[in-house]
Design a protein around this motif. Structure first.
Motif, short mmCIF file in Angstrom:
data_model
loop_
_atom_site.label_atom_id
_atom_site.label_comp_id
_atom_site.label_asym_id
_atom_site.label_seq_id
_atom_site.Cartn_x
_atom_site.Cartn_y
_atom_site.Cartn_z
N GLU A 77 10.16 -19.92 -5.35
CA GLU A 77 10.56 -20.64 -6.55
C GLU A 77 11.83 -20.08 -7.19
N LEU A 78 11.98 -18.75 -7.18
CA LEU A 78 13.14 -18.12 -7.82
C LEU A 78 14.44 -18.47 -7.12
N GLU A 79 14.37 -18.88 -5.87
CA GLU A 79 15.58 -19.23 -5.13
C GLU A 79 15.97 -20.70 -5.30
N LEU A 80 15.13 -21.46 -5.97
CA LEU A 80 15.34 -22.90 -6.11
C LEU A 80 15.84 -23.23 -7.52
N PRO A 81 16.39 -24.41 -7.72
CA PRO A 81 16.83 -24.79 -9.07
C PRO A 81 15.69 -24.72 -10.07
N GLU A 82 16.01 -24.45 -11.31
CA GLU A 82 15.02 -24.29 -12.38
C GLU A 82 14.25 -25.58 -12.61
N THR A 83 12.91 -25.49 -12.56
CA THR A 83 12.07 -26.68 -12.78
C THR A 83 10.93 -26.41 -13.75
N ARG A 84 10.92 -25.26 -14.40
CA ARG A 84 9.82 -24.92 -15.29
C ARG A 84 9.91 -25.71 -16.60
N ARG A 132 6.44 -5.01 -11.47
CA ARG A 132 6.91 -6.31 -11.94
C ARG A 132 5.71 -7.19 -12.16
N ILE A 133 5.89 -8.26 -12.91
CA ILE A 133 4.75 -9.13 -13.20
C ILE A 133 4.21 -9.76 -11.93
N SER A 134 5.05 -9.96 -10.92
CA SER A 134 4.59 -10.55 -9.65
C SER A 134 3.78 -9.56 -8.83
N ASP A 135 3.76 -8.28 -9.22
CA ASP A 135 2.97 -7.28 -8.52
C ASP A 135 1.63 -7.03 -9.21
#
Length: 632
Positions: free
Chosen positions: A234-241, A600-603
């Motif tokens: 997701e981080l590599e893709l355009p912002e969609t949040r 990190r929060i992803s960890d």
């Protein structure tokens, strides 16, 4: 004569010893060369760099949570049924109730959150869908008895059927349909435990290939499906949040694999239930334009308010998982001679329970059998899969449950002729199924199907490797873009909880979690340490990745070697936080020289349900759901 004989025997002995010594020297040279060569390739004995854990399906630690649930008992009658695009009043209902008049309203998509109904058409015979695959049906008898449903079928589209043909598919593509169907939160072992008949049929009757080393790359369904569908995170893709407001794009901007198949001339479809927590609509902005030719979100928007009028997991007389499965089958029947890419994902049965999915075993089995007997599997790659194992359940609080979460069920079933026509590709697939694979590999494989080239040795420098190519044994989690927190290949040593480093790591973790909610202290309680439940330290061995604070931009560092000086240590620990008794499992690195910690929060994984604890953020601050304990 006697002296000559002794001399001859001695000579033979010397020659024999000389030959033996020579052979030993050559053998040692071979061994040294062999181990030196393989050492350079990170293989000491031809074994893979990633050693997968052996997980007992019937582990008593897990089995105490497993039990059978009663079969679904849906309503015995449906007044209206579908056949292709035709919705007709069932003969049995007429025989029982006499004349029945039904009103039909087709359901038209406005966007991912709204729909409208067409004008009402009343009839006592049948209705043919013209604008949508979905319709609202209200029926009544002459005595005033009423019946209602939301129905899914497949409308006729002569133009689409005419334009989509195998002759328009690129010559370099394999002439095969793609049918992907998944259940949420099913590990390999859970699939075997709860869907045993389906599992046995896949293995014994269809020679399905189960990916034993399929390793997730992140936490949750989006982190599982986005790499499969786009080849990126997701981080590599355009912002969609959603929370990014006007800065956010609709998810249409993603390079979805079904776009490639659509461009190649395929009918496309995406089906997903539980629309309120949809993969691309809960936290992300959703799709502006309808993403695929057939898109079932519109059905669930209209149908879900009516679920309360049916028995649990039912829509009238049909189990809700079968509504989706039958819809997919109807699409395959409607476009029997056209190329198709269909992806269905069902979450309701298995997202919150590891036992309820057992009620679907017979239905899944019969669905697969029907696909086979209808001839669809003669020109289709059937991919049955899941996104991850259970994340929020008592099973997840066990050591094996942690590993099972990271090893979801993923299988490929090829047509019977594929093995003969493409022996090397099939052999590579069998080989790769026993080793480390990822969602990125699935994406590259789907790409490979559209541009099929001769199988080759996979390039370890590539994040994703086609499963038709041979994945090198020296591949590690680092090569495959899998963070240490999710990697099943790593070796961990459990350590005493009273060690100073464990205590400091736990305090650091609490401080980190509180910093994540700091800006919302008006609604989120400050967490405190309740208990340290488990701690382990990574055993750094050659051929596995190592985690450091100062990492490369892609989030990974080089592997350890004999010459590497260890400057960081990696720990995992599980804590209980108060208030709320939230269970958190984190990977934390420690800089040895500076004695500081980093994560990190992803960890960090939340491994028990937060439920109503996060009610103050669940509709707006989605990213805080797992970490915020709402103030009263």
């Amino acid at each position: 004569m006697r002296i000559a004989s002794c001399y001859f025997k001695r000579l033979v002995l010397i020659i024999g010893l000389t030959i033996l010594i020579f052979c030993l020297i050559q053998f040692l040279k071979f061994e040294i060369t062999f181990y030196d060569r393989n050492d350079r390739n990170d293989k000491l004995d031809g074994s893979p760099a990633c050693k997968l854990p052996r997980l007992d399906i019937f582990n008593p630690e897990i089995m105490k949570f497993i039990h059978d649930v009663p079969p679904l008992q849906c309503s015995p009658e449906d007044w209206v049924k579908a056949e292709g695009s035709k919705l007709f009043i069932d003969k049995n209902a007429k025989n029982q109730y006499g004349q029945i008049t039904c009103s039909f309203n087709e359901i038209l998509r406005v966007d991912d959150y709204n729909y409208i109904l067409t004008d009402t058409v009343e009839t006592d015979k049948f209705y043919v869908l013209r604008k949508s695959d979905y319709a609202e049906v209200n029926c009544k008898t002459q005595t005033g008895k009423r019946w209602h449903t939301i129905i899914a079928a497949v409308r006729d589209d002569p133009e689409r059927k005419r334009d989509v043909t195998w002759s328009k598919v690129p010559r370099e593509a394999l002439n095969l349909n793609i049918l992907m169907f998944g259940f949420d939160s099913l590990s390999q072992n859970t699939f075997a435990r709860k869907l045993p008949r389906s599992n046995r049929y896949l293995r014994q009757n269809l020679d399905s290939i189960i990916l034993k080393g399929y390793n997730i790359v992140g936490d949750g369904t989006p982190q599982a499906l986005i790499p499969i569908l786009t080849g990126k995170i997701e981080l590599e893709l355009p912002e969609t949040r959603k929370r990014m407001g006007a800065k956010a794009h609709y998810v249409n901007v993603y390079p979805m694999i079904w776009k490639d198949y659509k461009q190649a001339g395929f009918i496309t479809g995406f089906m997903e239930d539980v629309h309120h927590i949809g993969t691309f609509t809960y936290r992300l902005k959703g799709f502006d334009e309808q993403p695929t030719d057939h898109y079932m979100r519109t059905y669930y928007l209209a149908a879900s308010p009516h679920f309360k009028y049916s028995k649990s997991f039912c829509m009238g007389g049909i189990p809700r998982h079968l509504v989706m499965m039958n819809h997919i089958k109807s699409i395959f029947n409607k476009y029997k001679d056209q190329p198709k890419f269909i992806f269905g994902f069902h979450g309701e049965l298995s997202h919150d329970s590891y036992n309820d999915i057992g009620v679907a075993d017979d239905d899944v089995l019969h669905w697969i059998k029907d696909l086979k007997e209808s001839g669809h599997l003669n020109n289709t790659i059937l991919i049955l899969m899941s996104d991850h194992g259970h994340r929020f359940a008592e099973i997840r609080n066990t050591l094996q449950g942690k590993q099972e979460e990271r090893l979801p069920f993923f299988s490929f079933t090829f047509p019977p002729w594929f093995k003969k026509n493409y022996p090397q590709a099939y052999a590579n697939f069998l080989f790769n199924a026993q080793h480390l694979t990822t969602p990125f590999d699935i994406h590259v494989t789907l790409k490979h199907i559209l541009n099929f080239k001769e199988p080759k040795e996979g390039d370890i420098r590539n994040r994703g490797i086609s499963l038709f190519d041979k994945i090198p044994l020296k591949r590690t989690c680092s090569d495959a873009f899998i963070e240490p927190h999710w990697c099943v290949c790593l070796s961990w040593l459990e350590i005493p909880l009273d060690q100073e480093v464990v205590q400091k790591a736990a305090q650091y973790l609490l401080k980190f979690l509180n910093s994540y909610t700091e800006n919302h202290r008006d609604i989120c309680e400050k967490l405190r340490l309740g208990q340290i439940l488990w701690a382990a330290k990574l055993i750094p061995t050659k051929g596995i990745l190592h985690f450091q604070k100062s990492r490369d931009t892609d989030g990974f560092v080089s592997e350890l070697s004999a010459k590497t000086k260890l400057t960081t240590e990696l720990y995992q620990l599980k804590i209980k936080a108060l208030p709320g008794k939230g269970l958190f499992e984190a990977s934390i690195s420690r800089d040895i020289n500076k004695n500081i910690f980093f994560t990190r929060i992803s960890d960090i994984s939340r491994i028990n349900m937060y439920g109503s604890q996060a009610k103050c953020v669940e509709n707006s601050l989605f990213h805080l759901r797992k970490y915020c304990y709402c103030k009263e």
